[in-house]
Design a protein around this motif. Structure first.
Motif, PDB file in Angstrom:
ATOM      1  N   GLN A  21       0.886  -1.148   0.109  1.00  0.00           N
ATOM      2  CA  GLN A  21       0.061   0.146  -0.026  1.00  0.00           C
ATOM      3  C   GLN A  21       0.983   1.214  -0.090  1.00  0.00           C
ATOM      4  O   GLN A  21       1.810   1.433   0.796  1.00  0.00           O
ATOM      5  N   ASN A  22       0.658   1.985  -1.017  1.00  0.00           N
ATOM      6  CA  ASN A  22       1.114   3.323  -0.883  1.00  0.00           C
ATOM      7  C   ASN A  22       0.228   4.582  -0.618  1.00  0.00           C
ATOM      8  O   ASN A  22      -0.838   4.547  -1.091  1.00  0.00           O
ATOM      9  N   ILE A  23       0.646   5.363   0.137  1.00  0.00           N
ATOM     10  CA  ILE A  23      -0.336   6.500   0.729  1.00  0.00           C
ATOM     11  C   ILE A  23       0.428   7.746   0.692  1.00  0.00           C
ATOM     12  O   ILE A  23       1.697   7.845   0.899  1.00  0.00           O
ATOM     13  N   SER A  24       0.104   8.859   0.192  1.00  0.00           N
ATOM     14  CA  SER A  24       0.382  10.219   0.342  1.00  0.00           C
ATOM     15  C   SER A  24      -0.206  11.314   1.639  1.00  0.00           C
ATOM     16  O   SER A  24      -1.528  10.887   1.714  1.00  0.00           O
ATOM     17  N   ILE A  25       0.713  11.888   2.414  1.00  0.00           N
ATOM     18  CA  ILE A  25       0.196  12.413   3.609  1.00  0.00           C
ATOM     19  C   ILE A  25       0.291  13.890   3.004  1.00  0.00           C
ATOM     20  O   ILE A  25       1.397  14.387   2.651  1.00  0.00           O
ATOM     21  N   ALA A  26      -1.081  14.582   2.817  1.00  0.00           N
ATOM     22  CA  ALA A  26      -1.205  15.948   2.447  1.00  0.00           C
ATOM     23  C   ALA A  26      -0.857  16.809   3.396  1.00  0.00           C
ATOM     24  O   ALA A  26      -1.245  16.768   4.746  1.00  0.00           O
ATOM     25  N   THR A  27       0.026  17.825   3.319  1.00  0.00           N
ATOM     26  CA  THR A  27       0.681  18.669   4.292  1.00  0.00           C
ATOM     27  C   THR A  27       0.622  20.164   3.923  1.00  0.00           C
ATOM     28  O   THR A  27       0.175  20.083   2.761  1.00  0.00           O
ATOM     29  N   GLY A  28       1.118  21.237   4.604  1.00  0.00           N
ATOM     30  CA  GLY A  28       1.244  22.528   3.859  1.00  0.00           C
ATOM     31  C   GLY A  28       2.615  22.542   3.185  1.00  0.00           C
ATOM     32  O   GLY A  28       3.023  21.710   2.646  1.00  0.00           O
ATOM     33  N   GLY A  29       3.039  23.720   3.250  1.00  0.00           N
ATOM     34  CA  GLY A  29       4.412  24.262   2.653  1.00  0.00           C
ATOM     35  C   GLY A  29       5.287  23.682   3.405  1.00  0.00           C
ATOM     36  O   GLY A  29       5.447  23.307   4.476  1.00  0.00           O
ATOM     37  N   ILE A  30       6.619  23.591   2.774  1.00  0.00           N
ATOM     38  CA  ILE A  30       7.788  22.958   3.391  1.00  0.00           C
ATOM     39  C   ILE A  30       8.319  23.937   4.569  1.00  0.00           C
ATOM     40  O   ILE A  30       8.714  23.303   5.639  1.00  0.00           O
ATOM     41  N   SER A  43       7.200   8.554   7.870  1.00  0.00           N
ATOM     42  CA  SER A  43       8.191   7.967   8.325  1.00  0.00           C
ATOM     43  C   SER A  43       7.999   6.652   9.388  1.00  0.00           C
ATOM     44  O   SER A  43       8.301   5.375   9.164  1.00  0.00           O
ATOM     45  N   VAL A  44       7.216   6.911  10.197  1.00  0.00           N
ATOM     46  CA  VAL A  44       6.639   6.012  11.261  1.00  0.00           C
ATOM     47  C   VAL A  44       5.865   5.041  10.477  1.00  0.00           C
ATOM     48  O   VAL A  44       6.047   3.725  10.727  1.00  0.00           O
ATOM     49  N   LEU A  45       4.877   5.319   9.760  1.00  0.00           N
ATOM     50  CA  LEU A  45       3.889   4.418   9.095  1.00  0.00           C
ATOM     51  C   LEU A  45       4.664   3.429   8.037  1.00  0.00           C
ATOM     52  O   LEU A  45       4.704   2.336   7.978  1.00  0.00           O
ATOM     53  N   SER A  46       5.738   4.121   7.381  1.00  0.00           N
ATOM     54  CA  SER A  46       6.486   3.197   6.420  1.00  0.00           C
ATOM     55  C   SER A  46       7.496   2.198   7.206  1.00  0.00           C
ATOM     56  O   SER A  46       7.772   1.107   6.665  1.00  0.00           O
ATOM     57  N   SER A  47       8.127   2.700   8.368  1.00  0.00           N
ATOM     58  CA  SER A  47       8.905   1.518   8.974  1.00  0.00           C
ATOM     59  C   SER A  47       8.270   0.545   9.792  1.00  0.00           C
ATOM     60  O   SER A  47       8.778  -0.359  10.287  1.00  0.00           O
TER      61      SER A  47
END
Length: 64
Positions: A21-30, A43-47
């Motif tokens: 499963q690949n997910i994208s987490i929408a955030t604000g600007g950098i 990072s936590v979800l991927s690991s």
């Protein structure tokens, strides 16, 4: 008929959990507060979640 439905549902959950499963987490600007939080969550979800790849995506969220 009910046991057959239970078996079918169980097999569908097993199949869904076995696929990557690949997910994208929408955030604000950098430069905002949401980007580091989204990056940390990704990072936590991927690991920690088997077969999951999460990334933080820059969006216009949080801007007024």
């Amino acid at each position: 008929m009910k046991p057959l439905k239970v078996i079918a549902i169980s097999l569908s959950f097993l199949y869904a959990s076995a696929t990557a499963q690949n997910i994208s987490i929408a955030t604000g600007g950098i430069g905002g507060v949401y980007y580091p939080m989204g990056g940390g969550l990704a990072s936590v979800l991927s690991s920690k979640v088997p077969s999951m790849s999460a990334t933080a995506e820059v969006t216009g969220g949080g801007s007024v």
